[in-house]
Structures are given as C-alpha cells and as structure tokens.
Design an enzyme around this catalytic site. Structure first.
Site, short mmCIF file in Angstrom:
data_model
loop_
_atom_site.label_atom_id
_atom_site.label_comp_id
_atom_site.label_asym_id
_atom_site.label_seq_id
_atom_site.Cartn_x
_atom_site.Cartn_y
_atom_site.Cartn_z
N ASP A 1 -16.03 -24.84 4.05
CA ASP A 1 -15.46 -25.35 5.30
C ASP A 1 -14.87 -24.19 6.09
O ASP A 1 -14.82 -23.05 5.63
CB ASP A 1 -14.43 -26.45 5.05
N ASP B 1 -15.44 -30.39 9.35
CA ASP B 1 -15.84 -28.99 9.19
C ASP B 1 -16.36 -28.71 7.78
O ASP B 1 -16.40 -27.57 7.34
CB ASP B 1 -14.66 -28.06 9.50
#
Length: 803
Positions: free
Chosen positions: A658, A701
């Site tokens: 991420d 994300d």
C-alpha cells in the site's frame, strides 16, 4: 388538349383566353429576361463593392496586427539589462509602457523552458503556467522571429485570445525570453471598426483562419469553434478554405436563405476576412421592380383580352348561326338542309361537311344494327358475357348473359359507355385493356373487382374489329366468370405471399433445407447478409451457399434435425466485410408418418449480444480508476496461479503493498490528487513487474501482485526492491511534485497445503512488518506457515493507517 379540358366550352372564350395568355406570356418573358440581365449586372456590382469593402477591412486588420508586432519588437529593444535578469524587474519594466498595456489585454514573458517568468497583469495563477509544448512558443524559439499564433483559449483568463510573440535575444543572438501579447477576442475593441463595416442591415462580417477556426463573428459563442461545427460548411466557405478569394453566391446552411459571400486573405497571417450579404436584402429593390413589371404585364394582357373578345364576337357570328341550326335539328325543328348556311368560306364548308357526316353515320348505324341482329342468336346462347364496344367505349351489342350473370338488362347498356354502366372505378381498371384493343392488339387478361356491387374474377378476351382501311372502330368482348376457381387459388397464393413478406423482413436468415441438403427456400436476408440472391437458392447445395467451413459445423446438426430433433449451433461467418457470430436453430418439418419433409433454419446475428457479454465480463474484472485487475479478477488469478504451481511444482510469491500516508494525501490535497496518485502508482507497478505477473487493486490504496515462477531464494527480494525503487521518484501532480513511498510485504508460497487465504494473510503480515520497520521498504516472508497466530488483514490495515 389537356388545357382545354379546364376551359369553358365556349370557343369565343377559349380564343380570348388564348390571346390573353399569349400576350401575358410574351410580356412576362420579355420582362423576366430584362430583369434577369439587370439582376446579373447588379449582382456583379454588389459583389465588386463587397470586394472593395472587405479589402479595406482586411488591410485595416493587417495594419492593426503589424502595429502590435512593431510595438512588441520596440518593447523588446527597450528593455534594460536589469529587466532581463530579474522577473520582477521585467514586470515593472512592462508596467512602464502604457502603450503596451493599452494595446494588449496582457503581456507576459516566458523563459526558454516555457515557464512564465513575468506578467503585466499577474492573476496569481500564472506562476504555474508552462507553454513549452505550445506550437507558437516552439516556432518562436526555432525561427527567432515574431509569431502570430492561431486563436486559442487563454489558460490565464479563460478567454478566447490571439497571441503575438516576440523573442528577446541575448548578446549572442540566442533567445533569452519570449514576450507574448494577448488580444481579447471577446471584449477588446480590436475588431470594432471591422464589425461596423457590415453590409446592409442583416449582413455581417467575420474572420476565420485558413483551417476554418472562427476568430471574429457577430455570434460570440462561435469564437474558437470551427466554421463547420454547427450546420455544416456551405459551398462558399469550402471554396474560401481551399484558397478562393473574391465574391460568390451560395445557399446558407443555417436556414436564412442564399447570400453573397466575399472572402479576402490577410497578408500578415493565415486569416480570412469574410462578409455575408443576404440576397433577399441585396435584391429587395429589384424584387419590387419585378412585382411592378408583372402588374403592368397583367394590365396589358387584360386590355388585349377585351379587344380580342370583341374581335372574336365579330368573326364567329356565322359559326354561332350554324350551332343554333344544329340544336334545331336535334330537337326536330329542322332537317339536315338547315346546315347549309354561310357562303363559300370555312363556315359554309363546315356546314356541308356536317351534313355528309351525319348521313354517313346514319347509314353506319343501320348496318351495325343488322350485324347485331345476325350475331345475337349465337351470342345469347353462349354462357359468357359477349359485347361489342365502339371506339367511343359505348356498348353497341350485349348478349342475354348480362341478365343472368349481372342482373342487368342487356338492352339498357346499348349506347352507354363503360363508365356510365359500371362507374369510373371499373372504367379506369379496364381502360388499358380497352385502349390496347382499340390499338389493334388482341387482349387476354384475368382480373378481379366489383362489378355492379358483386365481386367477380373475370377472364376477358378483347378482339379488335378491323375495318377495311385498317382502322379499329371497336372491339369484341367475351368475359367468363372464373371467380370460384380463382378464390381457391388466390387464398393459397395470399397465404404464401404473407409468409414470404414476413420472412423477408425478419432480421435473420430463414430457409428450408431438403433431405438432400439442398435449399428449398431462402428469404431476402441471404442477399443482405451473404450477397446470395434468394431466387437462386432453391435446388442449390447448402455447402455452395454458406461455404465448406460453416457447412462442416452445420452438417451434424442437420443430420440430427432430419432425425426429428430440434437442434441449434453457433458459428462465425463473414457478413459483408465483417466477421459475425451467427446462432442457428434447426426445426424439423415432421410428416404424419414421422418422416422429416424438410428442416426449417432460423439464423440470427448474435455478434452484438456476445460483444456486450464480453464487455460486461471485462468491466466486472477491472478496476475503473486504474484500469488494472480488481479484487474479483485478483482472486480468480491467484487461485489459478496456485493450481498451476501445484501441477508444475513451480515457485510462486504474493506481494501485498500500500501507499505510505495515503490518508494524509487525501486529507491535504483532496481526493482528486489521491486518485492521480493511485493511477500513477498502478502504472509504475505495472511497468516494474514482468509481463507474466498480475497487478491488482484490492481496495483504497491496497494493491497486490501475483508473481509466478519466482526463482528462490533471491528473486522475490529483487522484485520487492524494484517495486520500492520504482515508487520513490516524486509524482508529478497538477499541484506540483509529490514524494510518495510504499511498503511491500511478500510471501513465498509454502507448498501444496497452503490456500489463497493463507498466502494472502502471510503477505499482509509481512506488509505490517514493513510498516513497523518505518515504511518505504519491504519484508519477504519465505518461511512455511507454522503455528504462529493467523494475521488479521483488517486489523493490520487499521494499525498501519494510524501510524
């Protein structure tokens, strides 16, 4: 002859009308020719006037542009050396030139890299402006000369403008800065004097580039649009864009009628000055003159008609006397000798000819009556309608079968026309046959219709009656009633026709195929789809019409259909120039004994349906923001990759990663910037992995990468380093450069006993370890899963988000 049918029967009125029409036509023709010549000359004068007007307007615009070019050049020469080193000093130097401020909406200066370094009217947004890719900037750098740029929308003011650039050269002759002055096309008075020169009240002037981009127009909403963006380009504009200069007449495609168009190209740039003068306004005086001329011609024709009426009354008085005597003869108040009137002129000869014609007609009638009497005995005993019709289409003979078949007294028909007896509809229906018979042609025809309120289907023969001189005074008619026989035939034919009409308009191939695999029938879609004439299909082998490849797919289904089974199949085929997916359903036509007489085939085009299905499947497996695989496609790919790894005993790794501090990016820069970061992040991941690897966005994300055939022990580490390194260069966003880092956790597949959930959990735990290690790094878990606690991905996400 067609005209006389609309005029009264009075010969006097006809002659008078002819004189009036002749005088009116001659007067109108002469007037029209004279006005046409005048209009042509007037059109030429107006066109030349427009050319002169527009040439002056174009010269004025050229002068305006040259003045501004000279002004910018003078400004560049007058700038002190200090202004060339300091942007603020350069701006202050610009402010000292009041003439520049008055002539340009704004004056800006760009460095060699295209960055804006100074602006006469600083908007606050100008600091981030870069024009290094703009054609006018590149042209100025390359030519080191002033450039008049094509019209564009300013990124500073969002207004339609024209830019004039001027290079500012250093002592070595190299471009140090580029000055650019903008002219506001919407609010400035640059075209004020030009617009005042419009022709007439409804005409207007406009300016466009040689590419058709509108620079000036009375309708300001059209600025920067293409001249053909609305109703299309008229012929005059097309000629102007192709290089034409001068005037021409053309129809406007905007619905306001024809007009006189004038075009003049500017010498200083690629602009075209244009004017449109509506023809309706330009020729309004000529139109009024035409109306007056028509009125005078009508008055002159009326006077000529009155004079003609008086002359006709005088010349036709003997003819009126002859007409009166004919009336007396018809009523029995005089005999044929009364027709001998007048002297030896034309009227006298006409009276004598009438006497002779009437006597010959009486003799012919007596002869005809005798002939009818001889034929009646035979005709009355024939079970068909028999009659004789003369050249005036009047019945001269009818047999007794008219009474039997139609219930009409045959004697009542004599002397009456077909129209009188059966009406105009029947007369019109049989007119072509009767005229053909009177032309000497034998007619045999079958027709149906209403005869005296009764529906009948008649088989009719018409035989011309040739006179000794070869003329046809009439024809014989024999009509047989074949209604009952035709009703049965027409019922069957109508059913077949309806079926043919329906199948020909279906958006599908409809055919019937016999047991020998030959076509028995094909609808019109064969012509539209395959270019095969359906009329050539009966008796043709199926393989010849659809090709061997398609037939190889269809044959097993045909064999099953001829065994009584409803079958279907799909196949690709070329329809026109396109490859289409065709779905065919085969339906057997079963006889009572169970055998199959034929197979009916219905073929539909399923190409669009299949394409939509594939698009929906693809959309369901792709992330809409980044274009990479979504969670659904990731789960499918991971399971398939694990299956291949088990079968081939090949290594596999899963990366879970991420973006560090992504929540802070969203909170500070906004979700739009966050979306840009996600898209760039996905692009860099895709570019940094192998073509066999799968990059997916799971949520927010969170991203994952499936690595197949990872060589132990170092390749997983190499891939992680490559990913982290690919993300470290700053992201170029609209708000500026942004440093972005990521954390990566990689789990190497432990063996056949590990499922997708376990592998994902290990990768997530490794990611969490990378976060705890300070982010901007990676952790590779190459250990087989042991008894350690099962990681909780959701908890890890929450913990990492709070760090």
């Amino acid at each position: 002859m067609a005209m006389t049918g609309f005029l009264p029967r009075s010969l006097k009125f006809r002659l008078t009308s002819f004189v009036v029409v002749l005088v009116l036509a001659a007067t109108s023709i002469v007037t029209t020719l004279a006005l046409t010549v005048a209009e042509r000359d007037m059109k030429s004068v107006i066109g030349n006037q427009q050319i002169n007007l527009l040439s002056g307007a174009a010269a004025f615009i050229d002068e305006q542009l040259k003045n501004r070019l000279n002004l910018l050049a003078a400004l560049a020469e007058s700038l002190p050396e200090a202004a060339r080193r300091d942007p603020e000093a350069l701006r202050q130097a610009l402010l000292t030139h009041a003439t520049v401020s008055a002539e340009f909406t704004n004056v800006v200066a760009f460095g060699r890299d295209g960055e804006l370094v100074a602006s006469l009217r600083d908007s606050g947004l100008s600091r981030s402006l870069n024009v290094s890719s703009r054609p006018y900037f590149l042209q100025t750098l390359s030519t080191k000369r002033a450039v008049i740029a094509p019209p564009l929308r300013s990124r500073l003011s969002n207004l339609p403008v024209v830019l004039i650039t001027q290079p500012l050269l250093d002592k070595k002759g190299e471009v140090q800065f580029v000055l650019a002055g903008s002219i506001d096309l919407l609010h400035s008075d640059f075209f004020q004097q030009f617009d005042l020169l419009r022709p007439g009240k409804t005409g207007y002037l406009y300016v466009m580039t040689s590419d058709g981009v509108i620079v000036n127009h009375p309708d300001k909403s059209r600025l920067l649009g293409h001249v053909a963006s609305r109703a299309g380009t008229d012929q005059a504009t097309e000629k102007a864009l192709a290089g034409f200069e001068g005037w021409t007449e053309a129809e406007s495609l905007e619905g306001d009628g024809p007009g006189i168009y004038t075009f003049k190209r500017l010498s200083s740039t690629n602009w075209i000055a244009a004017a449109r003068y509506p023809t309706s306004e330009a020729f309004a005086p000529m139109k009024a003159m035409r109306q007056q001329a028509i009125l005078l011609a009508s008055v002159f024709a009326a006077a000529a008609g009155l004079l003609a009426w008086l002359m006709v009354l005088r010349f036709l008085r003997p003819l009126e006397t002859l007409r009166s005597h004919l009336g007396d003869i018809r009523t029995g108040h005089a005999d044929l000798e009364a027709l001998h009137v007048g002297g030896k002129d034309e009227i006298g000869e006409l009276g004598a000819a009438l006497v002779e014609d009437v006597r010959e007609r009486d003799a012919a009638l007596r002869q005809l009556e005798a002939s009818e009497k001889r034929a009646r005995v035979i005709a009355d005993n024939i079970p068909a309608l028999i009659s004789y019709i003369d050249k005036d289409l009047r019945y001269r003979f009818t047999n007794e079968h008219y009474q039997f078949l139609l219930g009409v007294d045959p004697k009542s028909l004599l002397g009456r026309t077909v129209n009188d007896v059966f009406g105009g509809e029947v007369d019109a229906r049989w007119r072509d046959c009767m005229e053909a018979a009177l032309a000497g042609k034998r007619v045999h025809v079958e027709r149906e219709g209403e005869e005296l309120g009764r529906y009948m289907h008649l088989m009719v023969d018409m035989v011309p009656d040739f006179a000794p001189d070869g003329s046809v005074p009439g024809f014989y008619v024999m009509a047989n009633d074949i209604t009952e026989r035709k009703i049965a035939e027409l019922t069957q034919a109508a059913s077949q026709k309806r079926l043919q009409l329906i199948t020909d308009h279906l958006p599908a191939l409809v055919s019937a195929i016999g047991p020998d695999h030959h076509f028995q029938f094909g609808n019109a879609a064969f012509q539209r789809w395959l270019g095969v004439d359906p009329n050539t299909l009966p008796g043709r082998p199926v393989v010849d019409a659809i090709g061997e490849a398609h037939y190889a797919i269809a044959k097993p289904c045909l064999d099953r259909a001829f065994q009584g089974e409803v079958t279907s199949y799909e196949a690709k085929a070329n329809v026109g120039d396109e490859s289409r997916i065709l779905a065919s359903t085969l339906i057997p036509d079963l006889r009572q004994d169970g055998s199959v007489a034929a197979v009916y085939v219905l073929t539909s085009d399923m190409t669009h349906v299949k394409a939509v299905e594939e698009q929906l499947i693809e959309l369901a497996r792709r992330d809409t923001l980044t274009g990479i695989a979504n969670r659904r496609m990731f789960e499918e790919t991971l399971q398939q990759a694990l299956d291949r790894a088990r079968r081939r005993d090949s290594p596999l790794a899963l990366a879970y990663l991420d973006i560090d501090h992504f929540k802070s990016i969203n909170d500070t820069l906004g979700h739009g910037a966050g979306d840009d970061v996600l898209k760039e992040f996905a692009a860099r991941l895709t570019a940094s992995v192998r073509s066999t690897d799968t990059v997916a966005r799971l949520a927010g994300d969170e991203f994952a990468i499936v690595f197949e055939n990872v060589l132990p022990p170092d390749e997983a580490t190499t891939l992680a380093e490559r990913i982290v390194g690919a993300i470290r260069p700053a992201f170029n966003l609209q708000t500026g450069m942004l440093p972005v880092t990521c954390s990566v956790g990689i789990a190497v597949h432990a063996g056949p006993g590990e499922n997708p959930a376990g592998l994902l959990a290990r990768a997530d735990a490794a990611l969490y370890d990378a976060k705890r290690n300070g982010r901007n790094g990676y952790v590779v878990d190459e250990r087989p899963p042991g008894p350690r606690p099962v990681p909780n991905p959701a908890a890890n996400r929450a913990a990492s988000a709070n760090r």
